[in-house]
Design a protein around this motif. Structure first.
Motif, mmCIF file in Angstrom:
data_model
loop_
_atom_site.group_PDB
_atom_site.id
_atom_site.type_symbol
_atom_site.label_atom_id
_atom_site.label_comp_id
_atom_site.label_asym_id
_atom_site.label_seq_id
_atom_site.Cartn_x
_atom_site.Cartn_y
_atom_site.Cartn_z
ATOM 1 N N TYR A 50 25.882 -54.019 41.069
ATOM 2 C CA TYR A 50 25.349 -52.907 41.851
ATOM 3 C C TYR A 50 26.398 -52.408 42.862
ATOM 4 C CZ TYR A 50 20.267 -53.044 40.697
ATOM 5 O OH TYR A 50 19.029 -52.948 40.097
ATOM 6 N N ALA A 54 27.996 -48.767 43.261
ATOM 7 C CA ALA A 54 27.825 -48.015 44.511
ATOM 8 C C ALA A 54 29.159 -47.498 45.025
ATOM 9 C CB ALA A 54 27.164 -48.897 45.567
ATOM 10 N N THR A 236 14.817 -58.925 50.662
ATOM 11 C CA THR A 236 15.091 -58.290 49.380
ATOM 12 C C THR A 236 14.197 -58.904 48.300
ATOM 13 O OG1 THR A 236 16.767 -59.902 48.670
ATOM 14 C CG2 THR A 236 17.533 -58.039 50.001
ATOM 15 N N GLN A 272 16.490 -55.290 38.620
ATOM 16 C CA GLN A 272 15.758 -54.629 39.697
ATOM 17 C C GLN A 272 16.239 -55.203 41.022
ATOM 18 O OE1 GLN A 272 11.496 -55.289 39.691
ATOM 19 N NE2 GLN A 272 11.066 -53.468 40.902
ATOM 20 N N VAL A 274 15.085 -54.515 45.157
ATOM 21 C CA VAL A 274 14.352 -53.822 46.218
ATOM 22 C C VAL A 274 14.847 -54.386 47.540
ATOM 23 C CG1 VAL A 274 12.087 -53.212 47.136
ATOM 24 C CG2 VAL A 274 12.357 -53.636 44.677
ATOM 25 N N ASP A 277 15.586 -51.559 54.121
ATOM 26 C CA ASP A 277 16.737 -50.747 54.548
ATOM 27 C C ASP A 277 16.994 -50.927 56.043
ATOM 28 O OD1 ASP A 277 18.835 -49.045 54.472
ATOM 29 O OD2 ASP A 277 17.694 -47.240 54.012
ATOM 30 N N TRP A 286 23.820 -48.476 47.491
ATOM 31 C CA TRP A 286 23.068 -49.112 46.410
ATOM 32 C C TRP A 286 21.932 -48.224 45.916
ATOM 33 C CZ3 TRP A 286 23.162 -53.604 50.270
ATOM 34 C CH2 TRP A 286 24.277 -54.431 50.047
ATOM 35 N N ASP A 287 21.356 -47.420 46.816
ATOM 36 C CA ASP A 287 20.249 -46.556 46.411
ATOM 37 C C ASP A 287 20.689 -45.470 45.441
ATOM 38 O OD1 ASP A 287 21.737 -45.738 48.652
ATOM 39 O OD2 ASP A 287 20.225 -44.265 49.214
ATOM 40 N N ALA A 291 19.018 -49.187 43.001
ATOM 41 C CA ALA A 291 18.295 -50.080 43.902
ATOM 42 C C ALA A 291 17.263 -49.272 44.687
ATOM 43 C CB ALA A 291 19.256 -50.778 44.859
ATOM 44 N N GLN A 292 16.171 -49.921 45.055
ATOM 45 C CA GLN A 292 15.123 -49.260 45.837
ATOM 46 C C GLN A 292 15.247 -49.714 47.292
ATOM 47 O OE1 GLN A 292 12.240 -50.849 42.681
ATOM 48 N NE2 GLN A 292 11.047 -49.185 43.587
ATOM 49 N N LEU A 293 15.541 -48.778 48.191
ATOM 50 C CA LEU A 293 15.610 -49.063 49.621
ATOM 51 C C LEU A 293 14.266 -48.687 50.222
ATOM 52 C CD1 LEU A 293 18.269 -50.173 50.968
ATOM 53 C CD2 LEU A 293 18.617 -49.113 48.728
ATOM 54 N N VAL A 294 13.574 -49.666 50.810
ATOM 55 C CA VAL A 294 12.197 -49.464 51.250
ATOM 56 C C VAL A 294 12.008 -49.994 52.671
ATOM 57 C CG1 VAL A 294 11.324 -49.623 48.878
ATOM 58 C CG2 VAL A 294 11.411 -51.681 50.317
#
Length: 502
Positions: A50, A54, A236, A272, A274, A277, A286-287, A291-294
């Motif tokens: 990842y 990025a 994460t 996957q 997550v 952030d 990474w997003d 990747a999911q930044l939440v």
């Protein structure tokens, strides 16, 4: 000598000839911005990949310094002989895809490279320290969540704070140096790095923060307060099946690259990540690469922990007893597949609250498809390791939720019972295997004391408070379900019990 042995070693001068196996031929060698503790296969097939993507998408100096904490000079020397290069061998039903990864710039081995590691951790360019060290690497007291003061390695680090060996010891020493460096030229000027846990541990960021702060408090309460106030520990959720490397990966990489890679990493196509952030010092993009930044990782990590990790452990222990060597072989058995499908559908999914966009039944079906990947050959013995650390978050939390809801959990109970039977050290047909667990000697002694009697085995293992909290061990519905599952396994074997529990 094999044909692969005769090939030249993978190295950076070979990159121009490997364009078909690079994410992009465009590449600027980055300076090191991430130190990663625990440079195993998972990190190299997941976060490192990842991170390279990025940097290709958005630039930045996020090269990785990987650290092995077990004095593994072989791993360090192998990777450094290849100038940090290695290949990821992604195996799917339709073949293998080989990608050479360039993001790893340096590999260090503790305690041999102590000075080099702490120089790197003090470098202001390093803004993230990430880790994949498994649950036992946190040196965490499972009862309190604080650092385990009865751990010999922790005791060493508290007595020798300038020569730490443990994860909390290393992090606290490095953060102390960061705090104390304010105003010194060439240092991080008092700015901490972000500490990023990528382990399969519930609320991993918060758990690591508690361990680190409690360790620091033993040495210097003001340092503990500074860490609590100034250092970010984002949580994460990570997911990718990454088995151990075999000769097959080395042969596949050699055939594809025309170079000898001594450190390839096998993995499945799925991945996957997550991430909460929270990165005061910045982070890679990474997003931009999937990747999911939440704001809150919890629903995602709980779904993964219970649906994937819980059923993975179930498959592993039933398979070790029943004679299945790999996950794909186990899930190909109709009774085993039906058991896992029903467990996820009827016992696990109802305990989860997820965002509306997260389809749990589609996730279930994707997991079953991933398990069935015939190319991966994920060994059940590998997944069965460290069960005392894995059983509580992967299975007992779900069982507690089912008890609270007044709902049955016969399949989950069978999974825990299979772990208990696994501790005897032999399969149903008498085949012996090794038990690899931080509590291995104690657990196997307790299992042996039961002399094959299910009720005695249950009583002996329920006394282990590191695994079974007192309130759960005394819960009648729990003990009754385990008793029934153990008798089912004892009378019918793992395969018969699986068929009877769908």
């Amino acid at each position: 000598m094999t044909s692969a042995d005769a090939l030249p070693r993978l190295a950076r001068h070979a990159l121009p000839a490997l364009g078909a196996h690079l994410l992009s031929p465009q590449w600027r060698e980055p300076r090191i911005g991430i130190v990663h503790l625990g440079i195993g296969n998972f990190h190299r097939a997941h976060q490192a990949l990842y991170t390279e993507e990025a940097m290709l998408a958005a630039g930045g100096d996020w090269g990785i310094c990987g650290v092995t904490l077990q004095g593994d000079l072989g791993k360090r020397d192998t990777l450094m002989a290849q100038q940090g290069l290695y290949s990821v061998v992604e195996r799917g039903p339709h073949g293998a895809n080989v990608t050479v990864v360039r993001a790893l710039r340096e590999v260090l081995a503790m305690p041999h490279d102590h000075a080099a590691l702490f120089a790197r951790l003090a470098d202001p360019l390093v803004r993230i320290v990430s880790l994949t060290v498994t649950e036992k690497g946190y040196c965490r007291d499972p009862k309190t969540g604080e650092v385990a003061l009865d751990d010999a390695a922790v005791a060493h680090d508290l007595a020798h704070r300038l020569a730490p060996r443990t994860v909390p010891g290393i992090l606290v020493a490095a953060l102390r140096e960061r705090r104390d460096s304010a105003g010194n030229a060439g240092t991080a000027h008092g700015k901490p790095f972000t500490v990023l846990s990528c382990d399969n541990l519930a609320h991993n960021g918060a758990a690591l923060r508690q361990v680190v702060c409690s360790f620091a408090r033993q040495l210097d309460p003001s340092l503990a307060d500074w860490i609590a106030a100034e250092v970010a520990f984002p949580s994460t959720m990570v997911d990718r099946i990454v088995p151990a490397t075999t000769g097959a990966e080395r042969a596949t990489a050699a055939a594809a690259l025309g170079y000898r890679d001594a450190a390839p990493v096998p993995c499945e196509p799925f991945r996957q990540w997550v991430i909460e952030d929270r990165f005061p010092g910045g982070r890679p993009a990474w997003d931009a690469v999937g990747a999911q930044l939440v704001g809150d990782v919890t629903p995602f990590e709980l779904a993964k922990l219970r649906m994937l990790n819980g059923t993975h452990s179930t498959l592993a222990y039933l398979s070790m007893l029943g004679g299945f060597g790999t996950i794909d072989a186990a899930i190909a058995d109709p009774a085993m597949r039906n058991l896992i499908h029903a467990m996820m559908t009827h016992e696990i999914a109802p305990t989860l609250i997820v965002p509306a966009s997260f389809d749990l039944l589609a996730y279930r079906d994707a997991l079953l498809e991933r398990y069935a990947n015939p190319a991966l050959k994920h060994r059940c013995a590998q997944i069965a390791m460290d069960g005392s650390q894995k059983i509580p978050p992967r299975l007992l939390g779900t069982i507690a939720a089912r008890i609270e809801a007044g709902q049955p959990f016969t399949r989950l109970a069978l999974a825990v019972a299979a772990w208990m039977m696994f501790l005897r050290g032999h399969a149903d047909d008498g085949t012996r295997y090794e038990i690899s667990d931080p509590l291995g000697d104690r657990l196997t002694a307790l299992a042996a004391s039961a002399r094959g009697e299910p009720q005695a085995l249950l009583a002996a293992l329920l006394s282990v408070r590191e695994v079974f909290p007192a309130h759960l061990a005394a819960q009648p519905r729990f003990t009754t379900a385990l008793h029934d599952a153990l008798h089912l396994l004892h009378e019918n074997g793992a395969r018969g019990a699986t068929a009877a529990s769908q």
